[in-house]
Motif scaffolding. Structure first.
Motif, PDB file in Angstrom:
ATOM      1  N   MET A  21      27.167   0.546 -47.825  1.00  0.00           N
ATOM      2  CA  MET A  21      26.474   1.088 -46.661  1.00  0.00           C
ATOM      3  C   MET A  21      26.520   0.059 -45.533  1.00  0.00           C
ATOM      4  O   MET A  21      26.313  -1.131 -45.764  1.00  0.00           O
ATOM      5  CB  MET A  21      25.017   1.382 -47.041  1.00  0.00           C
ATOM      6  CG  MET A  21      24.231   2.089 -45.976  1.00  0.00           C
ATOM      7  SD  MET A  21      22.500   2.358 -46.408  1.00  0.00           S
ATOM      8  CE  MET A  21      22.636   3.418 -47.825  1.00  0.00           C
ATOM      9  N   THR A  22      26.798   0.520 -44.330  1.00  0.00           N
ATOM     10  CA  THR A  22      26.822  -0.398 -43.191  1.00  0.00           C
ATOM     11  C   THR A  22      25.395  -0.794 -42.824  1.00  0.00           C
ATOM     12  O   THR A  22      24.435  -0.098 -43.174  1.00  0.00           O
ATOM     13  CB  THR A  22      27.472   0.258 -41.967  1.00  0.00           C
ATOM     14  OG1 THR A  22      26.670   1.367 -41.554  1.00  0.00           O
ATOM     15  CG2 THR A  22      28.891   0.729 -42.271  1.00  0.00           C
ATOM     16  N   ALA A  23      25.262  -1.888 -42.109  1.00  0.00           N
ATOM     17  CA  ALA A  23      23.941  -2.340 -41.671  1.00  0.00           C
ATOM     18  C   ALA A  23      23.289  -1.297 -40.768  1.00  0.00           C
ATOM     19  O   ALA A  23      22.085  -1.046 -40.859  1.00  0.00           O
ATOM     20  CB  ALA A  23      24.056  -3.680 -40.954  1.00  0.00           C
ATOM     21  N   ALA A  24      24.079  -0.673 -39.916  1.00  0.00           N
ATOM     22  CA  ALA A  24      23.532   0.344 -39.009  1.00  0.00           C
ATOM     23  C   ALA A  24      23.009   1.547 -39.798  1.00  0.00           C
ATOM     24  O   ALA A  24      21.936   2.075 -39.500  1.00  0.00           O
ATOM     25  CB  ALA A  24      24.598   0.788 -38.014  1.00  0.00           C
ATOM     26  N   ARG A  25      23.759   1.972 -40.807  1.00  0.00           N
ATOM     27  CA  ARG A  25      23.331   3.111 -41.631  1.00  0.00           C
ATOM     28  C   ARG A  25      22.074   2.750 -42.421  1.00  0.00           C
ATOM     29  O   ARG A  25      21.154   3.562 -42.545  1.00  0.00           O
ATOM     30  CB  ARG A  25      24.467   3.520 -42.576  1.00  0.00           C
ATOM     31  CG  ARG A  25      24.115   4.631 -43.517  1.00  0.00           C
ATOM     32  CD  ARG A  25      23.973   5.967 -42.801  1.00  0.00           C
ATOM     33  NE  ARG A  25      23.657   6.984 -43.775  1.00  0.00           N
ATOM     34  CZ  ARG A  25      22.699   7.888 -43.628  1.00  0.00           C
ATOM     35  NH1 ARG A  25      22.005   7.936 -42.520  1.00  0.00           N
ATOM     36  NH2 ARG A  25      22.453   8.761 -44.571  1.00  0.00           N
ATOM     37  N   HIS A  26      22.031   1.532 -42.949  1.00  0.00           N
ATOM     38  CA  HIS A  26      20.860   1.089 -43.691  1.00  0.00           C
ATOM     39  C   HIS A  26      19.632   1.097 -42.788  1.00  0.00           C
ATOM     40  O   HIS A  26      18.566   1.567 -43.192  1.00  0.00           O
ATOM     41  CB  HIS A  26      21.098  -0.312 -44.254  1.00  0.00           C
ATOM     42  CG  HIS A  26      19.954  -0.828 -45.041  1.00  0.00           C
ATOM     43  ND1 HIS A  26      18.996  -1.645 -44.506  1.00  0.00           N
ATOM     44  CD2 HIS A  26      19.590  -0.619 -46.330  1.00  0.00           C
ATOM     45  CE1 HIS A  26      18.095  -1.921 -45.421  1.00  0.00           C
ATOM     46  NE2 HIS A  26      18.436  -1.308 -46.549  1.00  0.00           N
ATOM     47  N   GLU A  28      19.154   2.918 -40.162  1.00  0.00           N
ATOM     48  CA  GLU A  28      18.816   4.315 -39.884  1.00  0.00           C
ATOM     49  C   GLU A  28      18.036   4.930 -41.046  1.00  0.00           C
ATOM     50  O   GLU A  28      17.009   5.589 -40.852  1.00  0.00           O
ATOM     51  CB  GLU A  28      20.108   5.103 -39.646  1.00  0.00           C
ATOM     52  CG  GLU A  28      19.920   6.561 -39.366  1.00  0.00           C
ATOM     53  CD  GLU A  28      21.251   7.303 -39.246  1.00  0.00           C
ATOM     54  OE1 GLU A  28      21.244   8.532 -39.446  1.00  0.00           O
ATOM     55  OE2 GLU A  28      22.283   6.655 -38.977  1.00  0.00           O
ATOM     56  N   VAL A  29      18.494   4.688 -42.262  1.00  0.00           N
ATOM     57  CA  VAL A  29      17.826   5.214 -43.455  1.00  0.00           C
ATOM     58  C   VAL A  29      16.406   4.643 -43.559  1.00  0.00           C
ATOM     59  O   VAL A  29      15.453   5.370 -43.830  1.00  0.00           O
ATOM     60  CB  VAL A  29      18.640   4.888 -44.727  1.00  0.00           C
ATOM     61  CG1 VAL A  29      17.843   5.153 -45.988  1.00  0.00           C
ATOM     62  CG2 VAL A  29      19.939   5.681 -44.739  1.00  0.00           C
ATOM     63  N   MET A  30      16.271   3.331 -43.332  1.00  0.00           N
ATOM     64  CA  MET A  30      14.961   2.703 -43.419  1.00  0.00           C
ATOM     65  C   MET A  30      14.013   3.218 -42.346  1.00  0.00           C
ATOM     66  O   MET A  30      12.836   3.465 -42.618  1.00  0.00           O
ATOM     67  CB  MET A  30      15.094   1.173 -43.328  1.00  0.00           C
ATOM     68  CG  MET A  30      15.808   0.559 -44.520  1.00  0.00           C
ATOM     69  SD  MET A  30      15.100   1.030 -46.122  1.00  0.00           S
ATOM     70  CE  MET A  30      13.515   0.242 -46.029  1.00  0.00           C
ATOM     71  N   ARG A  31      14.506   3.399 -41.123  1.00  0.00           N
ATOM     72  CA  ARG A  31      13.664   3.954 -40.051  1.00  0.00           C
ATOM     73  C   ARG A  31      13.169   5.345 -40.416  1.00  0.00           C
ATOM     74  O   ARG A  31      12.005   5.682 -40.191  1.00  0.00           O
ATOM     75  CB  ARG A  31      14.428   4.004 -38.718  1.00  0.00           C
ATOM     76  CG  ARG A  31      14.461   2.700 -37.968  1.00  0.00           C
ATOM     77  CD  ARG A  31      14.951   2.885 -36.549  1.00  0.00           C
ATOM     78  NE  ARG A  31      16.309   3.406 -36.500  1.00  0.00           N
ATOM     79  CZ  ARG A  31      17.408   2.668 -36.488  1.00  0.00           C
ATOM     80  NH1 ARG A  31      17.317   1.356 -36.531  1.00  0.00           N
ATOM     81  NH2 ARG A  31      18.593   3.228 -36.433  1.00  0.00           N
ATOM     82  N   LYS A  32      14.044   6.144 -40.994  1.00  0.00           N
ATOM     83  CA  LYS A  32      13.662   7.498 -41.390  1.00  0.00           C
ATOM     84  C   LYS A  32      12.598   7.463 -42.488  1.00  0.00           C
ATOM     85  O   LYS A  32      11.617   8.206 -42.444  1.00  0.00           O
ATOM     86  CB  LYS A  32      14.895   8.275 -41.867  1.00  0.00           C
ATOM     87  CG  LYS A  32      14.661   9.754 -42.040  1.00  0.00           C
ATOM     88  CD  LYS A  32      15.917  10.477 -42.461  1.00  0.00           C
ATOM     89  CE  LYS A  32      16.851  10.606 -41.290  1.00  0.00           C
ATOM     90  NZ  LYS A  32      18.008  11.466 -41.606  1.00  0.00           N
ATOM     91  N   LYS A  33      12.778   6.580 -43.481  1.00  0.00           N
ATOM     92  CA  LYS A  33      11.795   6.445 -44.565  1.00  0.00           C
ATOM     93  C   LYS A  33      10.439   6.004 -44.024  1.00  0.00           C
ATOM     94  O   LYS A  33       9.397   6.526 -44.419  1.00  0.00           O
ATOM     95  CB  LYS A  33      12.264   5.409 -45.595  1.00  0.00           C
ATOM     96  CG  LYS A  33      13.232   5.912 -46.605  1.00  0.00           C
ATOM     97  CD  LYS A  33      13.501   4.797 -47.609  1.00  0.00           C
ATOM     98  CE  LYS A  33      14.367   5.266 -48.737  1.00  0.00           C
ATOM     99  NZ  LYS A  33      14.604   4.204 -49.723  1.00  0.00           N
ATOM    100  N   ILE A  34      10.450   5.031 -43.119  1.00  0.00           N
ATOM    101  CA  ILE A  34       9.204   4.521 -42.545  1.00  0.00           C
ATOM    102  C   ILE A  34       8.512   5.611 -41.735  1.00  0.00           C
ATOM    103  O   ILE A  34       7.289   5.787 -41.834  1.00  0.00           O
ATOM    104  CB  ILE A  34       9.474   3.265 -41.696  1.00  0.00           C
ATOM    105  CG1 ILE A  34       9.876   2.108 -42.615  1.00  0.00           C
ATOM    106  CG2 ILE A  34       8.256   2.900 -40.852  1.00  0.00           C
ATOM    107  CD1 ILE A  34      10.455   0.915 -41.885  1.00  0.00           C
TER     108      ILE A  34
END
Length: 58
Positions: A21-26, A28-34
């Motif tokens: 997973m790219t840093a940008a995708r990670h 994005e995923v973390m922002r969505k989870k938060i």
């Protein structure tokens, strides 16, 4: 809640050869989870506050 280890049907070879997973995708995923967690926490707090107001009125 316990997740089943057998719910993911991906083959081991597919998992091992998938690009990381790219840093940008990670991010994005973390922002969505938060954001989802905050929404749930706010809803829980609102529900609790409404319950307290109803108890006070009765």
């Amino acid at each position: 809640m316990m997740k089943s280890n057998y719910s993911n049907t991906a083959q081991l070879k597919e998992l091992m050869t998938a690009p990381p997973m790219t840093a940008a995708r990670h991010a994005e995923v973390m922002r969505k989870k938060i954001a989802q967690r905050r929404m749930l926490e706010e809803a829980r707090d609102l529900k609790r506050a409404i319950g307290e107001v109803l108890v006070e009125k009765s």
